[in-house]
Write a protein that holds these residues in place. Structure first.
Motif, short mmCIF file in Angstrom:
data_model
loop_
_atom_site.label_atom_id
_atom_site.label_comp_id
_atom_site.label_asym_id
_atom_site.label_seq_id
_atom_site.Cartn_x
_atom_site.Cartn_y
_atom_site.Cartn_z
N LEU A 176 -6.30 13.53 -3.67
CA LEU A 176 -7.77 13.61 -3.65
C LEU A 176 -8.31 13.65 -2.22
O LEU A 176 -9.40 14.17 -1.97
CB LEU A 176 -8.38 12.44 -4.42
N ILE B 282 -10.79 9.84 -11.88
CA ILE B 282 -11.22 11.09 -11.23
C ILE B 282 -10.20 12.20 -11.46
O ILE B 282 -10.55 13.34 -11.74
CB ILE B 282 -11.46 10.84 -9.71
N MET B 283 -8.91 11.85 -11.39
CA MET B 283 -7.88 12.86 -11.68
C MET B 283 -8.06 13.43 -13.08
O MET B 283 -7.96 14.64 -13.29
CB MET B 283 -6.48 12.24 -11.58
N SER C 122 0.12 2.54 -7.39
CA SER C 122 -0.20 3.31 -6.19
C SER C 122 -1.62 3.87 -6.18
O SER C 122 -2.12 4.22 -5.12
CB SER C 122 0.74 4.52 -6.04
N ARG C 123 -2.21 4.01 -7.36
CA ARG C 123 -3.53 4.64 -7.43
C ARG C 123 -4.48 3.74 -8.20
O ARG C 123 -4.11 3.16 -9.22
CB ARG C 123 -3.44 6.02 -8.13
N SER C 124 -5.72 3.64 -7.74
CA SER C 124 -6.69 2.76 -8.39
C SER C 124 -7.14 3.35 -9.72
O SER C 124 -6.98 4.54 -9.98
CB SER C 124 -7.91 2.58 -7.48
N TYR D 66 -2.60 13.68 -7.93
CA TYR D 66 -3.36 14.64 -7.12
C TYR D 66 -3.74 14.02 -5.78
O TYR D 66 -4.13 12.86 -5.71
CB TYR D 66 -4.65 15.08 -7.82
N LEU E 178 -10.09 3.96 -10.59
CA LEU E 178 -11.09 5.00 -10.32
C LEU E 178 -10.41 6.33 -9.93
O LEU E 178 -10.83 7.39 -10.39
CB LEU E 178 -12.02 4.53 -9.19
N GLU E 179 -9.37 6.24 -9.11
CA GLU E 179 -8.65 7.47 -8.73
C GLU E 179 -8.08 8.16 -9.97
O GLU E 179 -8.17 9.39 -10.11
CB GLU E 179 -7.50 7.16 -7.77
N ARG F 239 -3.89 5.86 2.30
CA ARG F 239 -3.56 4.67 3.08
C ARG F 239 -2.53 4.88 4.21
O ARG F 239 -1.69 4.00 4.44
CB ARG F 239 -3.04 3.57 2.13
N VAL G 173 -17.68 15.38 -11.10
CA VAL G 173 -16.78 14.24 -11.31
C VAL G 173 -17.00 13.16 -10.24
O VAL G 173 -17.05 11.97 -10.55
CB VAL G 173 -15.30 14.70 -11.31
N ALA H 81 2.33 10.80 -5.63
CA ALA H 81 1.95 10.09 -6.86
C ALA H 81 0.58 10.58 -7.34
O ALA H 81 -0.43 9.92 -7.12
CB ALA H 81 1.96 8.59 -6.63
N GLY I 134 0.82 -1.22 0.00
CA GLY I 134 0.00 0.00 0.00
C GLY I 134 0.84 1.25 0.00
O GLY I 134 0.43 2.31 0.49
N GLY I 135 2.05 1.16 -0.56
CA GLY I 135 2.98 2.28 -0.53
C GLY I 135 2.81 3.22 -1.71
O GLY I 135 1.82 3.16 -2.44
N SER I 136 3.81 4.09 -1.89
CA SER I 136 3.76 5.07 -2.98
C SER I 136 4.91 4.85 -3.95
O SER I 136 6.06 4.72 -3.53
CB SER I 136 3.81 6.49 -2.44
N LYS J 235 4.31 10.37 3.17
CA LYS J 235 4.84 11.00 1.96
C LYS J 235 4.32 10.25 0.75
O LYS J 235 4.59 9.05 0.60
CB LYS J 235 6.37 10.92 1.98
N ASN J 236 3.63 10.95 -0.12
CA ASN J 236 3.04 10.31 -1.28
C ASN J 236 2.77 11.36 -2.34
O ASN J 236 1.76 12.07 -2.27
CB ASN J 236 1.73 9.61 -0.84
N LEU K 90 -13.28 4.88 -2.65
CA LEU K 90 -11.92 5.39 -2.83
C LEU K 90 -11.14 5.17 -1.54
O LEU K 90 -11.60 5.55 -0.47
CB LEU K 90 -11.94 6.88 -3.17
N LEU L 280 2.00 4.44 -12.25
CA LEU L 280 1.04 5.11 -11.37
C LEU L 280 0.00 4.14 -10.81
O LEU L 280 -0.40 4.22 -9.65
CB LEU L 280 0.35 6.27 -12.12
N LEU M 134 0.02 6.93 4.46
CA LEU M 134 1.40 7.32 4.10
C LEU M 134 1.70 8.75 4.55
O LEU M 134 0.86 9.63 4.49
CB LEU M 134 1.59 7.22 2.58
#
Lengths: 466, 466
Positions: free
Chosen positions: B194, A444-445, A436-438, B192, A440-441, B183, B451, B190, A416-418, B187-188, B179, A433, B185
């Protein structure tokens, strides 16, 4: 080099002045690339606006003509967020470099996007205050770029990221309109905080043209403690013990391999004779003797628990600076090995097992790879460096490191890191990307980008493909 | 009361269980209103889901049937953000009240949206840690609601708003998707952030169902200093002098009128005999004698400069608590005067002239109105209270205060301030949003809502009309 229609060049010159539109090869190379390298710069022109109004006029023209814009600061980024490799217009903020409207009660100062980080740090010092965001490229990086990548650095554990110091933000959107966000207020719960979206957006939502930056009290008599520990788990115990009682301003770590190389190649001594697997560098304020007594009691406690084998504490400013160099000079020291670098994070508590997993997969597949770890362990951000073995051709090394990246990011995902703790995504990490990001995320971006930049002209292809 | 189609009620019961769908008048009244009053609650049903999955199923059903949802926490809000006055479904998070996955190294804990603020504070204390966001309604307000209004309170000067303590956030969007943001963190970078958008969105982008909250070191031996000053400008000098040398955890203020009333109506004594126009309450850590010596030297400096006429310092925890009551009991003390209240902010340095302008316009038009000022001067957030003159009918008073609101917000606008420093916009301040946010900002907010919530079912009509 990409060619612009002469009529457009003329229109741009009418906005910023003829000498502020650069199309020569050397300027395009200089302004088309950041510290990432690997990419071939190919902007169509470099523009040097002198005011917010000029930035707006450029963006309106670009929107009208469907021309892509790459906002450009100090170009010290490490993820190719400021690379212009596809005929974009580079919009360089260098000339918006004024500090103004300092207010001692508010402890804020208005910064043009082109103000250099170090310039802000020095200005704060002249006012008896402190700008705490600090990192290796502070001498070149610009405030607008820092905001756009939400720059972190070595004091995050106490002072947070750039995000935490932006009290106001002016953003020119993809339609050339100006947003004046938050205006220096400390408390403002009137609707969505759009300022937060622009921070870390890597120029994809608009151009950061100005910011009101917060300053703080100057730390008093910073002391540095370097400790040697048997393993990463012990380092975590030390962190927890110290944080429970002292407000730390830094908690960094590095491995024995890193220390060996720094001592061998810089004019530095080992902090103490005992050789340990890992070292922690701890910084804290020492306004009086009681603070140091508390730190020493904690140190003794850690030794008794077996978490620490040896340690040393700075007795003067110059000693503190030398101890810091053990950590800060690592990056420069290993440059000759053309290292593969990765900037990743997990929650703090999982760093030891995360490191062990990464090491295991690398050692298993490439036993001759030497791994150098260092980073900001106090905030979960580790920098992975793999040195190129002597004799291995660079292209082969790079290909093998591509494989390593995938393994590393698969581990990051499981934790679950970045995939980018502090350097941003840019072009370099775009394809990762999704670790780290779903989906859906990311969707949305893209929707949010559409709201700020309906024509998709602001730094297209960075972070994600529209 | 609004009537729901029996088939929909049945479908809702199938999701949450029959006893978790409330349609009786008393439940609808209780769950349809927050602390704002003024509104007539009229939800169509109150739903009490027991899991994130149930929340998602409700939202999917609502999206399918075009039913509006009002997310509901402790309903202690003061801007009617949680009012259901138009036949909405109230989605109450009360049952998602579990604390789990505490981690001492990360200093984080996972909270269901329905966890009460005080529950989190006490949990932190049991772990030897501290949750610093604190305010009068901490005994009833829920974490999900705190996040949705970005609750502030009395420790913002050091510890920031709720925003600064949200390390991870789970949000069910207007389409019922989940969403899982950031999680935990530290520092992240990666893409926007949200998470920041959902914080302070007052439930208009989705339902906050869970958060990973950060905890911190417990402050050591907090000391409280109350000082009397001749005017507001002197208070600002005191703030600047103290902040330059001490990390303050609170810097509050109140007027002589406020102090008079508190002392007359609560079992409290004046802090000292000298009567001053304004008072400052300063809180700071006192881990050793040196800290208090420094504070006393600053106090003397302020007296010499003529900024302070008198002062007192707590010698014990109970004295500190009593000094705090001088500030914290004001709100309750003035309740019998059915006061007009407004929660506004400017940049800190402009508070004195801002207060003077507001007083001037009120005094000129309504010379019999008594103004009680107090608030968080260290962050620019002042609470304006106007007491109803005896004999003036309440309706007439309210109508006159409507006029006052417009004058106040016009001044707020000229100062670049906020029409809602910490209470949010909700229904109450919706028509005044344009005094703090530009037309373009409001348009962008609407685009962002689209959105996250394409059907516009999430808390519609709050903050802005879609």
């Amino acid at each position: 080099m990409a060619q612009l229609d002469p009529a457009i060049l003329e229109a741009l010159a009418a906005i910023v002045g003829e000498t502020r539109v650069l199309t020569d090869e050397s300027s395009c190379e200089q302004y088309g690339l950041d510290w990432t390298r690997f990419y071939t710069p190919a902007p169509s022109a470099v523009l040097l606006p002198g005011s917010i109004e000029e930035v707006q006029a450029i963006v309106r023209l670009a929107a009208d003509q469907n021309l892509a814009i790459v906002p450009s600061g100090g170009r010290t980024g490490l993820s190719a967020g400021a690379v212009a490799a596809n005929g974009e217009l580079v919009l360089a903020l260098d000339r918006l470099n004024t500090l103004s409207d300092f207010n001692l009660v508010d402890r804020t100062v208005r910064c043009g996007a082109g103000v250099i980080t170090e310039q802000l740090q020095q200005f704060a010092e002249e006012q008896g205050l402190y700008y705490p965001v600090d990192f290796a490229s502070a001498g070149s990086s610009q405030i607008g770029g820092n905001i756009s990548t939400n720059a972190g650095g070595i004091k995050v554990i106490k002072h947070g990221m750039t995000r935490d110091w932006v009290a106001g933000l002016k953003l020119v959107t993809g339609t050339g309109e100006l947003l004046d966000l938050n205006r220096g207020l400390m408390k403002n719960n009137a609707g969505y905080d759009l300022r937060q979206l622009a921070i870390g957006a890597e120029g994809t939502l608009g151009v950061v043209v100005e910011a009101t930056m917060s300053l703080t009290r100057t730390p008093e008599n910073l002391a540095v403690l370097v400790l040697g520990a048997p393993d990463m788990q012990a380092i975590m115990h030390v962190l927890t013990a110290f944080q429970a009682e002292i407000e730390l301003s830094a908690f960094e770590f590095f491995s024995e391999i890193a220390l060996e190389k720094v001592v061998a190649h810089q004019d530095l001594q080992r902090p103490f004779e005992t050789v340990c697997d890992y070292y922690a560098l701890i910084e804290f304020e020492q306004p009086n003797d009681a603070a140091m007594e508390k730190a020493m009691a904690l140190f003794e406690h850690c030794v008794e628990q077996g978490w620490v084998y040896d340690g040393t504490v700075s007795q003067s400013l110059s000693q503190a600076q030398n101890l810091w160099r053990l950590r800060e000079d690592i990056s420069e020291t290993i440059t000759p090995w053309t290292p593969y670098k990765n900037d990743i994070s997990t929650v703090i508590s999982r760093v030891p097992e995360f490191l062990a997993e990464v090491e295991a997969v690398v050692n298993q597949n490439y036993p001759d790879f030497e791994i150098v770890w260092f980073g900001h362990i106090g905030d979960g951000n580790v920098h992975l460096n793999i040195l190129k073995p002597e004799g291995l051709p660079i292209d082969e090394f790079k290909a093998q490191c591509g494989e390593v990246s995938t393994w590393v990011f698969e581990i990051v995902q499981r934790y679950g890191g970045s995939v980018s703790a502090e350097h941003g995504v840019g072009l370099l990490k775009k394809e990762y990307l999704e670790y780290s990001r779903s989906a859906l995320e990311i969707e949305i971006m893209k929707g949010i980008k559409q709201v700020f930049d309906p024509k998709g002209i602001m730094n297209p292809g960075k972070i994600f493909d529209a």
